[in-house]
Scaffold this motif. Structure first.
Motif, short mmCIF file in Angstrom:
data_model
loop_
_atom_site.label_atom_id
_atom_site.label_comp_id
_atom_site.label_asym_id
_atom_site.label_seq_id
_atom_site.Cartn_x
_atom_site.Cartn_y
_atom_site.Cartn_z
N LEU A 67 8.97 13.65 10.78
CA LEU A 67 8.36 12.32 10.70
C LEU A 67 9.32 11.29 10.12
O LEU A 67 10.12 11.59 9.23
N ASP A 68 9.18 10.06 10.61
CA ASP A 68 9.89 8.94 9.99
C ASP A 68 9.08 8.34 8.85
O ASP A 68 9.65 7.77 7.92
N GLY A 69 7.76 8.47 8.94
CA GLY A 69 6.91 7.92 7.89
C GLY A 69 5.57 8.62 7.85
O GLY A 69 5.13 9.24 8.83
N ALA A 70 4.91 8.53 6.69
CA ALA A 70 3.58 9.12 6.52
C ALA A 70 2.75 8.21 5.63
O ALA A 70 3.28 7.57 4.70
N CYS A 71 1.45 8.16 5.90
CA CYS A 71 0.54 7.27 5.18
C CYS A 71 -0.54 8.10 4.51
O CYS A 71 -1.45 8.59 5.19
N PRO A 72 -0.47 8.28 3.18
CA PRO A 72 -1.48 9.08 2.49
C PRO A 72 -2.66 8.24 2.02
O PRO A 72 -2.49 7.21 1.35
N HIS A 128 1.00 15.10 4.87
CA HIS A 128 1.98 14.70 5.86
C HIS A 128 3.31 14.29 5.18
O HIS A 128 4.37 14.35 5.79
N GLY A 129 3.21 13.81 3.94
CA GLY A 129 4.40 13.27 3.28
C GLY A 129 5.52 14.27 3.15
O GLY A 129 6.70 13.90 3.19
N GLY A 130 5.19 15.56 3.00
CA GLY A 130 6.21 16.58 2.89
C GLY A 130 6.93 16.87 4.18
O GLY A 130 7.90 17.65 4.19
N PRO A 171 0.83 -1.21 0.00
CA PRO A 171 0.00 0.00 0.00
C PRO A 171 0.86 1.25 0.00
O PRO A 171 2.09 1.18 0.12
N TYR A 172 0.20 2.42 -0.10
CA TYR A 172 0.92 3.69 -0.11
C TYR A 172 1.51 3.99 1.26
O TYR A 172 0.83 3.96 2.27
N TYR A 173 2.80 4.31 1.30
CA TYR A 173 3.39 4.98 2.45
C TYR A 173 4.73 5.56 2.05
O TYR A 173 5.36 5.11 1.09
N VAL A 174 5.14 6.61 2.76
CA VAL A 174 6.38 7.33 2.50
C VAL A 174 7.23 7.26 3.76
O VAL A 174 6.72 7.45 4.87
N TYR A 175 8.53 6.98 3.62
CA TYR A 175 9.37 6.96 4.81
C TYR A 175 10.79 7.40 4.49
O TYR A 175 11.20 7.48 3.33
N ARG A 176 11.51 7.75 5.54
CA ARG A 176 12.90 8.16 5.41
C ARG A 176 13.72 7.02 4.82
O ARG A 176 13.64 5.88 5.28
N SER A 177 14.54 7.33 3.83
CA SER A 177 15.35 6.28 3.21
C SER A 177 16.40 5.73 4.16
O SER A 177 16.91 4.62 3.93
#
Length: 352
Positions: free
Chosen positions: A69-74, A60-62, A32-38
């Motif tokens: 944030l370490d991660g964000a869920c759009p 939140h992703g920005g 699923p969609y999520y964004v996190y620090r590499s």
């Protein structure tokens, strides 16, 4: 509807694809969609995660990156993310020190983050959910039971993110986040509606000479409509709704390690002599130049009340697509809050 999109069905996916290309320091997952620090998981650090419907960017992703944030869920536009998004994101960023979910008070967000916390806990990961419910305009709305979560969310993500970067454990991060929510209050005003791509038409209608006072970030109704006034009058009205708001008591649910426990919290009213962080936010369609006029009047109102603005944030940080309007957030600031507000941050949406 005029929007810079291709297919309505692919709006969020294509925006995330562009974000991934623009910011290689972030990792974007799609199923699923999520964004996190590499660089996650960061050893020895509590992971801070938030999320919500898309359409509020950069939140939140920005705000994913060092010091925030370490991660964000759009989710889809104005739609809560699903529990599997938070679950997968938490597994990706947990270093063994635990995960703190920062949750805006919208019914779907609350329900899905609670389900995610149970899934995460079942994996043996320490977890906590802290609610943000700072909107003084309405107690209940189309989306919420209790006050909506709005501008204080951005401030909490910055302050608690810095504390986690500095080595706070999960309990201390949770305590700090809870305090920020109790110290923060917000109020928003809309000059126009916005159009959700899937709907294809404005969420609501306002006459040319009308504004909606106390608006929510999804276009929810506020307290009332009135003829548009000079901005000083609308700013003063909004600021006084915040400053004069009395103590607010509510019951929240937090994870105690094995089950949900209810906790009664009381927001702290503003008082003469307080120092505050002032956040003047564009809802997406208001130019920053107009926000400075709002800030000028806000500073005057605060001084008249014996309140000193010691830090500020001005710009489009929690938006509602192309809505014209603004919100004001005031956060009572003690030494701990100011220390972590001033700490370095490096994200696509906020850097110093």
């Amino acid at each position: 509807m005029k929007k810079l999109i291709n297919d309505v069905e692919n709006v969020v996916k294509e925006q995330l694809e562009g974000m991934a290309l623009a910011h290689p320091e972030l990792t974007v997952k799609f199923e699923p969609y999520y964004v996190y620090r590499s660089d996650a998981p960061v050893k020895g650090k509590v992971a801070i995660i938030s999320g919500g419907g898309s359409g509020h960017e950069p939140m939140h992703g920005g705000f994913v990156g060092k010091g925030m944030l370490d991660g964000a869920c759009p989710g889809e536009v104005f739609t809560s993310p699903t529990p599997d998004q938070m679950y997968e994101c938490a597994k990706a960023v947990d270093s063994g020190e635990g995960v703190l979910f920062i949750v805006k008070n919208y019914t779907g967000d609350v329900m899905n983050f609670e389900a995610a916390a149970e899934l995460v806990a079942s994996e043996g990961i320490k977890v906590q959910n802290i609610l943000i419910d700072d909107d003084v305009a309405v107690k209940d709305s189309l989306y919420t039971a209790g006050r909506r979560g709005v501008g204080t969310t951005v401030l909490a993500e910055k302050i608690v993110g810095a504390a986690a970067e500095a080595g706070y454990n999960l309990e201390k991060c949770s305590d700090l986040c809870r305090k920020v929510n109790q110290y923060g209050r917000s109020f928003g005003v809309a000059l126009t509606s916005c159009t959700v791509p899937a709907a294809g038409k404005p969420t609501f209608e306002l006459a040319e000479d009308e504004v909606e006072m106390g608006i929510g970030i999804h276009g929810e109704p506020g307290t009332h409509r009135m003829p548009i006034k000079p901005i000083d009058e609308m700013t003063e009205y909004s600021a006084l709704q915040i400053i004069d708001d009395p103590a607010y008591t509510r019951t929240v649910r937090e994870w105690d390690g094995s089950d949900w426990a209810e906790k009664k919290l009381v927001d702290v009213p503003f008082a003469k002599g307080d120092k505050v962080i002032a956040f003047v936010n564009s809802m997406g369609g208001t130019p920053v130049s107009e926000l400075y006029t709002i800030y000028k009047k806000l500073d005057e109102v605060c001084k008249d009340k014996g309140i000193t603005i010691v830090r500020n944030l001005i710009g489009p940080y929690i938006t509602s697509l192309e809505m014209q309007g603004f919100s004001i957030t005031l956060l009572k600031a003690d030494d701990e809050i100011l220390k972590f507000w001033d700490a370095p941050v490096k994200t696509p949406g906020l850097t110093w």
